[in-house]
Design a protein around this motif. Structure first.
Motif, PDB file in Angstrom:
ATOM      1  N   SER A 137       0.816  -1.223   0.000  1.00 15.90           N
ATOM      2  CA  SER A 137       0.000   0.000   0.000  1.00 15.90           C
ATOM      3  C   SER A 137       0.842   1.262   0.000  1.00 15.90           C
ATOM      4  O   SER A 137       0.376   2.324  -0.428  1.00 15.90           O
ATOM      5  N   ASP A 143      -6.909   0.202  -3.634  1.00 18.07           N
ATOM      6  CA  ASP A 143      -7.367  -0.163  -2.303  1.00 18.07           C
ATOM      7  C   ASP A 143      -7.077  -1.651  -2.129  1.00 18.07           C
ATOM      8  O   ASP A 143      -7.735  -2.493  -2.748  1.00 18.07           O
ATOM      9  N   HIS A 145      -7.352  -3.400   0.633  1.00 18.75           N
ATOM     10  CA  HIS A 145      -8.084  -4.044   1.719  1.00 18.75           C
ATOM     11  C   HIS A 145      -8.700  -5.342   1.179  1.00 18.75           C
ATOM     12  O   HIS A 145      -9.167  -5.383   0.035  1.00 18.75           O
ATOM     13  N   ALA A 148     -11.796  -5.222  -0.937  1.00 19.64           N
ATOM     14  CA  ALA A 148     -11.692  -4.649  -2.282  1.00 19.64           C
ATOM     15  C   ALA A 148     -10.750  -5.447  -3.187  1.00 19.64           C
ATOM     16  O   ALA A 148     -10.963  -5.523  -4.395  1.00 19.64           O
TER      17      ALA A 148
END
Length: 200
Positions: A137, A143, A145, A148
Motif C-alpha cells: 500500500s 485499495d 483491503h 476490495a
C-alpha cells in the motif's frame, strides 16, 4: 550456421538479491517475506471470450479462462489472469510454456487466437506475511483491503511508479505475486527492501 546453444546457465533478474530478500523475513520476524519466483511460464492469450474456442482452450488447459474483470482462476499448477475483455495471462510452472502453447494452439484450429510467450519479459516477486498489504500500500494507489482486493483478484497497476501485474493469491497466507518487467525488477526490489525497513 550460428551456434544457438546456451553458453551459460540461465540467471534470473533477481538471483543476485536472494540473500537480501531473505534477510527481510528474518529481520521482520516473518511480518514480511520477499522472494523471487523465477522463470514461471507466462503466455499472453487473446481470443474472443464469447466464441467456442475460449471454452475449448479452458478444457485443453484444465482451467477456465476467467470472464469477470480483474479475477484469477487457479487449478493445480496453472493460473489464468484476466487482463482485458479478450486478453489473459496463463501462468504455469517453469519450463512448461511450450506445452501450454501447443495445447492452446491445438484447439484453436482456424479461429483467430494469439498466443505469445512472455515468460522472459517478467519475473515474479512473492510478497507475503501479515504486513504484506501494508507494505504494498505504500507504493500502490489501489485499495488493497481484503474486501476490495481479496484472494482471487488481479490488476494491472503501478507499484512504486513501476508497471506491474498484482495478484492476490488464493491460498491461506499466500500473499501476493508482483509480476514485473525484468528491466524494472532491480528497481522494484530496492523499493521493496527500503519500504520493508519499517517492519524490521
Amino acid at each position: 550456421m550460428a551456434d544457438t546453444a546456451p553458453t551459460a546457465q540461465q540467471r534470473s533478474p533477481l538471483a543476485h538479491a536472494a540473500e537480501r530478500l531473505a534477510a527481510v523475513t528474518r529481520a521482520s520476524a516473518g511480518a514480511i517475506r520477499l522472494a523471487e519466483l523465477p522463470f514461471l511460464a507466462q503466455l499472453n492469450v487473446r481470443l474472443d471470450p464469447k466464441g467456442a474456442t475460449a471454452d475449448d482452450v479452458g478444457l485443453s488447459l484444465g482451467i477456465p479462462l476467467p470472464l469477470e474483470p480483474d479475477t484469477v482462476v487457479r487449478a493445480g499448477d496453472l493460473t489464468a489472469l484476466w487482463l482485458g475483455p479478450d486478453e489473459w495471462l496463463v501462468v504455469g510452472r517453469p519450463g512448461t510454456q511450450r506445452d501450454l502453447d501447443s495445447r492452446i494452439r491445438s484447439v484453436a484450429a482456424d479461429e483467430p487466437v494469439s498466443v505469445t510467450d512472455v515468460s522472459a519479459q517478467r519475473t515474479t516477486v512473492l510478497v507475503t506475511g501479515p504486513r504484506a498489504r501494508d507494505l504494498l500500500s505504500h507504493g500502490c494507489s489501489l485499495d488493497l483491503h481484503p474486501r476490495a482486493f481479496g484472494p482471487g483478484r488481479c490488476a494491472q497497476t503501478n507499484l512504486a511508479r513501476t508497471q506491474v501485474v498484482l495478484v492476490a493469491r488464493d491460498e491461506p497466507r499466500s500473499g501476493f505475486w508482483v509480476l514485473v518487467r525484468s528491466s524494472f525488477a532491480d528497481y522494484l526490489k530496492e523499493w521493496l527492501l527500503d519500504a520493508a525497513v519499517e517492519y524490521v
